[in-house]
Design a protein around this motif. Structure first.
Motif, PDB file in Angstrom:
ATOM      1  N   GLY A 307       0.678  -1.107  -0.063  1.00 42.48           N
ATOM      2  CA  GLY A 307       0.072  -0.043   0.104  1.00 42.48           C
ATOM      3  C   GLY A 307       0.761   1.278   0.142  1.00 42.48           C
ATOM      4  N   TYR A 308       1.866   1.300   0.785  1.00 39.81           N
ATOM      5  CA  TYR A 308       2.748   2.287   0.647  1.00 39.81           C
ATOM      6  C   TYR A 308       3.325   2.621  -0.589  1.00 39.81           C
ATOM      7  CZ  TYR A 308       3.230   1.536   6.070  1.00 39.81           C
ATOM      8  OH  TYR A 308       2.710   1.222   7.116  1.00 39.81           O
ATOM      9  N   LEU A 309       3.905   1.561  -1.134  1.00 39.46           N
ATOM     10  CA  LEU A 309       4.458   1.588  -2.587  1.00 39.46           C
ATOM     11  C   LEU A 309       3.658   2.045  -3.805  1.00 39.46           C
ATOM     12  CD1 LEU A 309       6.842  -1.466  -2.302  1.00 39.46           C
ATOM     13  CD2 LEU A 309       7.420   0.933  -1.730  1.00 39.46           C
ATOM     14  N   SER A 310       2.456   1.680  -3.441  1.00 39.49           N
ATOM     15  CA  SER A 310       1.398   2.195  -4.579  1.00 39.49           C
ATOM     16  C   SER A 310       1.038   3.609  -4.730  1.00 39.49           C
ATOM     17  CB  SER A 310       0.040   1.559  -4.260  1.00 39.49           C
ATOM     18  OG  SER A 310      -0.650   2.136  -2.903  1.00 39.49           O
ATOM     19  N   ASP A 311       1.531   4.326  -3.795  1.00 39.80           N
ATOM     20  CA  ASP A 311       1.329   5.671  -3.842  1.00 39.80           C
ATOM     21  C   ASP A 311       2.570   6.459  -4.844  1.00 39.80           C
ATOM     22  OD1 ASP A 311      -0.629   5.834  -1.933  1.00 39.80           O
ATOM     23  OD2 ASP A 311       0.453   6.213  -0.279  1.00 39.80           O
ATOM     24  N   TYR A 312       3.385   5.448  -5.223  1.00 45.37           N
ATOM     25  CA  TYR A 312       4.708   5.790  -5.837  1.00 45.37           C
ATOM     26  C   TYR A 312       4.796   4.939  -7.401  1.00 45.37           C
ATOM     27  CZ  TYR A 312       5.915   7.948  -1.653  1.00 45.37           C
ATOM     28  OH  TYR A 312       5.745   8.443  -0.350  1.00 45.37           O
ATOM     29  N   ASP A 313       4.431   5.736  -8.471  1.00 50.43           N
ATOM     30  CA  ASP A 313       4.144   5.147  -9.650  1.00 50.43           C
ATOM     31  C   ASP A 313       5.450   4.188 -10.247  1.00 50.43           C
ATOM     32  OD1 ASP A 313       5.727   7.278 -10.131  1.00 50.43           O
ATOM     33  OD2 ASP A 313       5.181   7.824 -12.168  1.00 50.43           O
ATOM     34  N   ALA A 350      13.597   7.394  -1.588  1.00 47.03           N
ATOM     35  CA  ALA A 350      14.005   8.539  -0.389  1.00 47.03           C
ATOM     36  C   ALA A 350      12.837   9.164   0.191  1.00 47.03           C
ATOM     37  CB  ALA A 350      14.954   9.651  -0.918  1.00 47.03           C
ATOM     38  N   THR A 351      11.995   9.366  -0.412  1.00 49.00           N
ATOM     39  CA  THR A 351      10.456   9.752  -0.048  1.00 49.00           C
ATOM     40  C   THR A 351       9.908   8.785   0.526  1.00 49.00           C
ATOM     41  OG1 THR A 351      10.266  11.299  -2.119  1.00 49.00           O
ATOM     42  CG2 THR A 351       8.309  10.929  -0.848  1.00 49.00           C
ATOM     43  N   VAL A 352       9.842   7.630   0.346  1.00 51.38           N
ATOM     44  CA  VAL A 352       9.177   6.495   1.096  1.00 51.38           C
ATOM     45  C   VAL A 352       9.727   6.171   2.391  1.00 51.38           C
ATOM     46  CG1 VAL A 352       8.774   4.047   1.228  1.00 51.38           C
ATOM     47  CG2 VAL A 352       8.393   5.191  -1.123  1.00 51.38           C
ATOM     48  N   LYS A 353      11.150   6.547   2.500  1.00 52.71           N
ATOM     49  CA  LYS A 353      11.854   6.121   3.687  1.00 52.71           C
ATOM     50  C   LYS A 353      11.650   7.278   4.661  1.00 52.71           C
ATOM     51  CE  LYS A 353      15.982   4.853   3.593  1.00 52.71           C
ATOM     52  NZ  LYS A 353      17.571   4.484   3.164  1.00 52.71           N
ATOM     53  N   GLN A 354      11.456   8.632   4.098  1.00 56.68           N
ATOM     54  CA  GLN A 354      11.146   9.884   5.136  1.00 56.68           C
ATOM     55  C   GLN A 354       9.688   9.591   5.550  1.00 56.68           C
ATOM     56  OE1 GLN A 354      11.221  13.377   2.893  1.00 56.68           O
ATOM     57  NE2 GLN A 354      10.423  14.514   4.177  1.00 56.68           N
ATOM     58  N   TYR A 355       8.516   9.139   5.005  1.00 59.14           N
ATOM     59  CA  TYR A 355       7.528   9.103   5.502  1.00 59.14           C
ATOM     60  C   TYR A 355       6.925   7.892   6.231  1.00 59.14           C
ATOM     61  CZ  TYR A 355       6.331  13.360   2.977  1.00 59.14           C
ATOM     62  OH  TYR A 355       6.185  14.953   2.555  1.00 59.14           O
ATOM     63  N   HIS A 356       7.917   6.909   6.162  1.00 58.14           N
ATOM     64  CA  HIS A 356       7.633   5.539   6.627  1.00 58.14           C
ATOM     65  C   HIS A 356       9.169   5.142   7.103  1.00 58.14           C
ATOM     66  CE1 HIS A 356       3.747   5.100   4.807  1.00 58.14           C
ATOM     67  NE2 HIS A 356       4.352   5.578   3.631  1.00 58.14           N
ATOM     68  N   PRO A 357       9.554   5.576   8.502  1.00 60.39           N
ATOM     69  CA  PRO A 357      10.808   5.560   9.157  1.00 60.39           C
ATOM     70  C   PRO A 357      10.832   3.955   9.626  1.00 60.39           C
ATOM     71  CG  PRO A 357       9.194   6.631  10.540  1.00 60.39           C
ATOM     72  CD  PRO A 357       8.505   6.756   9.252  1.00 60.39           C
ATOM     73  N   GLU A 358       9.899   3.202   9.438  1.00 60.85           N
ATOM     74  CA  GLU A 358      10.073   1.970  10.043  1.00 60.85           C
ATOM     75  C   GLU A 358      10.789   0.880   8.563  1.00 60.85           C
ATOM     76  OE1 GLU A 358       5.903   1.888   8.512  1.00 60.85           O
ATOM     77  OE2 GLU A 358       7.370   3.128   9.570  1.00 60.85           O
TER      78      GLU A 358
END
Length: 369
Positions: A307-313, A350-358
Motif C-alpha cells: 500500500g505504501y509503494l502504490s502511492d509511487y508510480d 528517499a521519499t518512502v523512507k522519509q514518510y515511513h521510518p520503519e
C-alpha cells in the motif's frame, strides 16, 4: 496396543503384587498363630503394598495413552503424579514407624517370645522384598521410570521394616527387647528421607523442572553444530516422566528462503533426537538475527508495504518485492525491468523512507538484458 515400556512396568508391578500378596498372607497367618504383634503389624504393612501396586498399574495405563484433545502433549505427567503419591506414602510410612517405635521406647511394654517359626518367616520376607527392590530398580533405570523407582524404594522400606522386626524378635528371644526400637527409629529416618526425596523430585517435574546442565550443554552443541545454524538462544527444557520437551530460537542467514529455513529446522530436530535419548517434542523458532536481548516490535506486513509503494508510480511497478524483517525495521528488495530509470527510483525511495521510518533500507535491482 501397549508400548514396550508399559508392558515392562505392568510385568514388574504384577510380579511385585504376587510377591506382596504371598508374603502378607504368610506373615499374617504365622503372626496370628504365634501371637506376634510385630509380625502381624508387618503383615498388615505388606498388605498395604497391594494398594500402591494397584496405583502403579492404574497410573501406568493412563500415562501411556496417546495424546488427545484434552492432553495434546500426552499423559506422561500421570506417571509423575503416581511418583509423588508413592513418595508421600513412603514418607507417611516412615513417620508412622517413627511414632510407633518412639511410643514403645517410652513405654514399659515388653515383646513376647515368638519362636523360630516367626523368625524364619521374617527372613523369607526380608529376602523376598530385597530381591524385589533390586529387580524393580533395575527395570526402573532401564525404562527411566521414576514411578517404578519409587515403588522399588517402597520394597526396600519393607525389607528394612522386616529387618527391624527380625532384630526385635531376635532381641526378644535373647532378652533385649528394647534393641528393636533403636534399629526401628534409624530405619524410620531413612524411609522418611527416601519418601521426601522422591516426592520433592517428582514435584519439581510437575512444575516444569528443566534437564540438568550437562544435558543442556550437549543439546546446545548439537544444535549449534548443525549446518545452517548461526547461533542458538532461549533454549528451554522441561521433563514429562521419562521424556524431554524442548523449545529454542535458532538464528539462520537472513536472506535464505522460508523452505530452506524449514529444512534447517528439520535437520536440527533430527540431530537432537538422534543423539539425545528420550526427546519427546521439539519446538524451534527461526530467527534472522539474535533477538534474545531485543524488545519485540510489530512491523508492517506485506499488504501494508504494498500500500505504501502504490502511492509511487515507479516503485509500484516493481516486478518482485522481497521483505526482510529485523529488530531495527524493514528492509525491502525491489526488482525492476532493465529499462527503468534508477535515478528517479532512488528519489522515490528517499521519499518512502522519509514518510515511513520503519522502512530502513530499500535495495533496487534490475533485470539483466
Amino acid at each position: 496396543m501397549k508400548s514396550e515400556r508399559e508392558k515392562v512396568v505392568w510385568r514388574v508391578t504384577l510380579i511385585g503384587t504376587v510377591i506382596d500378596a504371598i508374603l502378607s498372607a504368610l506373615k499374617l497367618i504365622v503372626g496370628f498363630s504365634v501371637q506376634s504383634t510385630a509380625l502381624i503389624a508387618d503383615g498388615i504393612h505388606s498388605l498395604s503394598d497391594l494398594v500402591s501396586d494397584g496405583l502403579i498399574l492404574l497410573m501406568a495405563k493412563i500415562a501411556h495413552q496417546a495424546p488427545d484433545r484434552e492432553h495434546p502433549y500426552g499423559h506422561a505427567r500421570f506417571e509423575t503424579l503416581g511418583t509423588v503419591i508413592l513418595g508421600m506414602v513412603l514418607f507417611s510410612v516412615g513417620i508412622g514407624m517413627g511414632v510407633e517405635y518412639l511410643q514403645l521406647l517410652l513405654s514399659d511394654e515388653v515383646a513376647s517370645n515368638p519362636g523360630w517359626l516367626a523368625l524364619l518367616v521374617v527372613v523369607v520376607s526380608m529376602l523376598g522384598k530385597e530381591w524385589l527392590f533390586h529387580y524393580t530398580m533395575r527395570h526402573a533405570k532401564q525404562q527411566q521410570s521414576k514411578m517404578l523407582e519409587a515403588n522399588a524404594w517402597h520394597s526396600r522400606s519393607d525389607s528394612l521394616s522386616s529387618l527391624v522386626v527380625l532384630v526385635g524378635l531376635g532381641a526378644s528371644m535373647l532378652g533385649y527387647p528394647k534393641l528393636e526400637i533403636v534399629a526401628a527409629l534409624v530405619v524410620a529416618v531413612l524411609i522418611i528421607k527416601m519418601g521426601f526425596s522422591l516426592t520433592w523430585g517428582a514435584t519439581q517435574e510437575l512444575v516444569d523442572h528443566g534437564v540438568d546442565e550437562e544435558t543442556v550443554k550437549r543439546i546446545s552443541e548439537i544444535i549449534e553444530g548443525t549446518p545452517g545454524v548461526k547461533s542458538l538462544h532461549l533454549l528451554r527444557s522441561r521433563l514429562m516422566a521419562n521424556e524431554i520437551f524442548l523449545d529454542a530460537h535458532i538464528q539462520v542467514d537472513w536472506n535464505i528462503s522460508v523452505s530452506e529455513g524449514h529444512q534447517i529446522n528439520e535437520w536440527v530436530m533430527a540431530a537432537v533426537k538422534e543423539h539425545v535419548a528420550n526427546v519427546g517434542d521439539i519446538t524451534l523458532h527461526i530467527d534472522p538475527e539474535d533477538d534474545s536481548d531485543k524488545s519485540f516490535v510489530l512491523l508492517p506486513l506485506r499488504e501494508d508495504i504494498e500500500g505504501y509503494l502504490s502511492d509511487y508510480d515507479l516503485l509500484d511497478g516493481a516486478l518482485k518485492l522481497n521483505i526482510h524483517y529485523f529488530s531495527n525495521g524493514v528492509h525491502l528488495e525491489l526488482l525492476f525491468a532493465a529499462e527503468q530509470d534508477m535515478t528517479l527510483l532512488r528519489e522515490q525511495v528517499a521519499t518512502v523512507k522519509q514518510y515511513h521510518p520503519e522502512i530502513k533500507a530499500i535495495s533496487l535491482q534490475r533485470l539483466m538484458n
